[in-house]
Scaffold this active site. Sequence first.
Site, mmCIF file in Angstrom:
data_model
loop_
_atom_site.group_PDB
_atom_site.id
_atom_site.type_symbol
_atom_site.label_atom_id
_atom_site.label_comp_id
_atom_site.label_asym_id
_atom_site.label_seq_id
_atom_site.Cartn_x
_atom_site.Cartn_y
_atom_site.Cartn_z
ATOM 1 N N GLY C 11 -39.751 6.334 -11.281
ATOM 2 C CA GLY C 11 -38.958 6.166 -10.368
ATOM 3 C C GLY C 11 -37.886 7.261 -10.180
ATOM 4 C CB ALA C 13 -38.304 9.357 -5.303
ATOM 5 N N GLY C 80 -34.053 0.671 -17.611
ATOM 6 C CA GLY C 80 -32.876 0.398 -16.947
ATOM 7 C C GLY C 80 -33.408 -0.446 -15.532
ATOM 8 C CB THR C 82 -32.825 -5.358 -12.356
ATOM 9 O OG1 THR C 82 -33.434 -5.144 -11.200
ATOM 10 C CG2 THR C 82 -31.697 -4.516 -12.633
ATOM 11 C CG ASN C 114 -23.721 -2.681 -17.410
ATOM 12 O OD1 ASN C 114 -23.864 -1.340 -17.407
ATOM 13 N ND2 ASN C 114 -22.946 -3.292 -16.918
ATOM 14 C CG PHE C 115 -28.666 2.160 -19.822
ATOM 15 C CD1 PHE C 115 -28.864 2.454 -21.059
ATOM 16 C CD2 PHE C 115 -29.621 1.596 -18.952
ATOM 17 C CE1 PHE C 115 -30.050 2.261 -21.505
ATOM 18 C CE2 PHE C 115 -30.884 1.620 -19.353
ATOM 19 C CZ PHE C 115 -31.046 1.824 -20.506
ATOM 20 C CG HIS C 142 -18.957 -6.101 -8.241
ATOM 21 N ND1 HIS C 142 -18.377 -6.768 -9.344
ATOM 22 C CD2 HIS C 142 -19.742 -5.324 -8.977
ATOM 23 C CE1 HIS C 142 -19.300 -6.690 -10.407
ATOM 24 N NE2 HIS C 142 -20.037 -5.603 -10.289
ATOM 25 C CE LYS C 146 -22.247 -8.439 -8.315
ATOM 26 N NZ LYS C 146 -23.630 -8.141 -8.579
ATOM 27 N N GLY C 152 -23.828 -10.552 -12.951
ATOM 28 C CA GLY C 152 -24.562 -10.718 -14.259
ATOM 29 C C GLY C 152 -23.748 -10.434 -15.699
ATOM 30 C CB THR C 153 -21.627 -7.282 -16.380
ATOM 31 O OG1 THR C 153 -22.797 -6.418 -16.185
ATOM 32 C CG2 THR C 153 -20.884 -7.054 -17.380
#
Lengths: 255, 255, 255, 255
Positions: C11, C13, C80, C82, C114-115, C142, C146, C152-153
């Site tokens: 991924g 790009a 990473g 989803t 989540n990184f 946010h 959104k 989600g966090t």
Amino acid sequence: MTQQIRVAVLGAAGRMGATTCAAVEAAADMELVARVEAGQDVAAAVRGAGAQVAVDFTVPGATEANVHALLDAGVHAVVGATGWTDESRARVAEHAARVNAERERGLGVVIAPNFALSAVLAMRFAAQAARFFESAEVIELHHPNKVDAPSGTARHTAEAIAAARRGAGLGPMPDATETGWEARGADVDGVRVHAVRLRGLVAHEEVLLGNPGEQLLIRQDSFDRVSFMPGVLLAVRQVGSRPGLTVGLEHLLEL
Amino acid sequence: MTQQIRVAVLGAAGRMGATTCAAVEAAADMELVARVEAGQDVAAAVRGAGAQVAVDFTVPGATEANVHALLDAGVHAVVGATGWTDESRARVAEHAARVNAERERGLGVVIAPNFALSAVLAMRFAAQAARFFESAEVIELHHPNKVDAPSGTARHTAEAIAAARRGAGLGPMPDATETGWEARGADVDGVRVHAVRLRGLVAHEEVLLGNPGEQLLIRQDSFDRVSFMPGVLLAVRQVGSRPGLTVGLEHLLEL
Amino acid sequence: MTQQIRVAVLGAAGRMGATTCAAVEAAADMELVARVEAGQDVAAAVRGAGAQVAVDFTVPGATEANVHALLDAGVHAVVGATGWTDESRARVAEHAARVNAERERGLGVVIAPNFALSAVLAMRFAAQAARFFESAEVIELHHPNKVDAPSGTARHTAEAIAAARRGAGLGPMPDATETGWEARGADVDGVRVHAVRLRGLVAHEEVLLGNPGEQLLIRQDSFDRVSFMPGVLLAVRQVGSRPGLTVGLEHLLEL
Amino acid sequence: MTQQIRVAVLGAAGRMGATTCAAVEAAADMELVARVEAGQDVAAAVRGAGAQVAVDFTVPGATEANVHALLDAGVHAVVGATGWTDESRARVAEHAARVNAERERGLGVVIAPNFALSAVLAMRFAAQAARFFESAEVIELHHPNKVDAPSGTARHTAEAIAAARRGAGLGPMPDATETGWEARGADVDGVRVHAVRLRGLVAHEEVLLGNPGEQLLIRQDSFDRVSFMPGVLLAVRQVGSRPGLTVGLEHLLEL
């Protein structure tokens, strides 16, 4: 449809200039008619493009000469470049007054050290509130590449708080500190100013005001230079109806 | 129903002592059996009341002698009084070890500089997180009657952050400051600590941790001395199963 | 000099993929050996480049197939993207276990929702602290584009708080609200979660924990996607020593 | 020395009344001449004591009648009791106007729903700033014994923001939410208001205002009822020079 304002951007190749070009292009009531870069003849460029207002985001060594050239060319100026002094501002004010008198014009120049509405409002509200509180301190937080501390905005905020306190007859703030003064920040006109430097931050300011049993906190966050654009566009729209020199965006906000 | 813990409070007439008495009385699993005030014979008072645990909120000049008396009397001690040094703590540790060996007892002493759970957790989390971030600074905020700066809690927090950074092999934090160092706070072991003094505040601490594009902020507020009571009661419940000296509430939290 | 880790990015790009490529190139202990884009044969690409670890920032419809291909190709995976479910994670865990058993390999797969280290630590600290406080609420903030609320966090954080409270035998939080429940946020497992949508913000979360007289606040700010990079690089460094499936960056932090 | 203002306190036995008595006694420019409690004849009490100003911190069922009695007795009124409606305020305004016309007096009545300067200023600044920002939301935070949500102050703040946006021709705020509306708070006149209930807190309000790349945050904390006293004393000092009814402390601040 109303007439669009014809806008030139000086310093168009720089980061703030490029951001301004994009913002002007996106504004329905404006037309970007010239991108002027270092080395170009400013007067010729704005006249040739038929600009009504020019936004200057050039450098300290160029901005004053640009404004004089704009006044001679009959173009309103909105200035975000830094490096201005009391002297250079006085020369611009005198020049604008003379041009407006001789030619029966209403040319305006707006010079603003900070175009972020949140920063300008935070400073203004802090000054308004200061006389009602026993204590006031300022914390500014920036990225760690900043070389000076505290920030100019924090310094101005502290000076405005100090002036408001003097005006209200307030004495020194309560402070029983006996040891550890180096943790108490810089003393700016009797107001303590603290500077935090943290990777990940951009430009932020907090003003804390305290009375027995209560606190008022005014915080301002600038995450990105696009935050200056609403203030720049507001100045572009108003400069035509404010002849002479105006220093500070707060005078355009009609608070 | 389980047996109630029989608790004596030393310094019962002081503000922290009185608050502790009220908290013990309100706890279903405890019984307040003695309020001991300055001038009383501690050993006689706790023995006469049949106390199992004594909470000491007396003064620096009295607390060490009280703890020795409690150990001789066979009573566990939970200590919130200040004024302890490495030397006085070492004497208590030695005394407790000797009593426990000679009499086959498991007497415990818990000395905590801060019983506020939020403060203890904030310090712990700051230390745990520190090795993951490029930058870390501490801001402590207190009422303006405080005579020392920065606060002991802020100093400990900064030292714990510094130790964690060293352990992880992190070098100095990024900081390009050239002018205005007096705004950059106190340097505690390489960590900048800022002290705000504001009417209306009580005791507060913020730890700011920064990486490119992100910030972690841990803030702790103590609004009232009742905030110490959950930590005091937790120590009363646990001291009986922790023979010898324990310094710091964090060791009782099983994090 | 130690051997560099040979990294492929799937991924490459996309926005996260491109940011990851830049971060890998900037890391002294890594070498970027392949940028794999949509439509390419993943197995052939990573084998041809001799990649040891692949980072997948592709899309929900592609990521599971990619991970299976990486396992077959003998390459560790850091994911990473989803769109993962309990079922797809179970299939990957089974596949990794089988490959490692059959071929005597120690292939690892790290899937992290989540990184951002600050987000992972905030969630972890909130869960650790929850059992010590009467009240806990979550506010997530946010940008206004959104589409789902709460984040989600924030939902995971609330669930972790609820689980910790149950584990500690805590009952429902105090709440006397009689009218105006619509202002009290969403009920996630008994924990109130509030969602703010504000132009200018990116992704932020606050956890508030309260006891009589005290508050603990844990706040996390993600200003930019570069904030994910320290977590991604940490996973790249550790995935080789963690055979099988690991879900969540927190397991790599050795807290 | 200037003449002291002679002050009576109605509801002197209540918590706010007692705090007011203490504040008046501590003020150098005031003299506490009467503590009036429930059941006493208000007119007789204030006349007997020679009060110039009366502060009413009684209950909803008593306060309107008290103010009418004070007007008839020729005493200025500062009112912090709750329970006022448009109708009861109109009756007081009419009564004050009539008395002042008939007797050539300049009697003033100040009714304020909130005497905390920080709360009044926060509301005022939020309203002033609102027209400059795309987004605005309100978070109020209180102790968990509060029965209504959102707070009256938060509701008024949201209404003031909404009015300012309408006045500036701003449309609805950006909000792409499709799922999870229950996390998005109460809709007060198009402004989202969130209510947090947390043990340890007292009364707090945050207003968040957002533009691309920037945020302005105005936060107000009331930790203790003493925070109302600067506002009460300010009203006592000014009510004598403001004939008729004034609603809201903001009108006395000369901002």
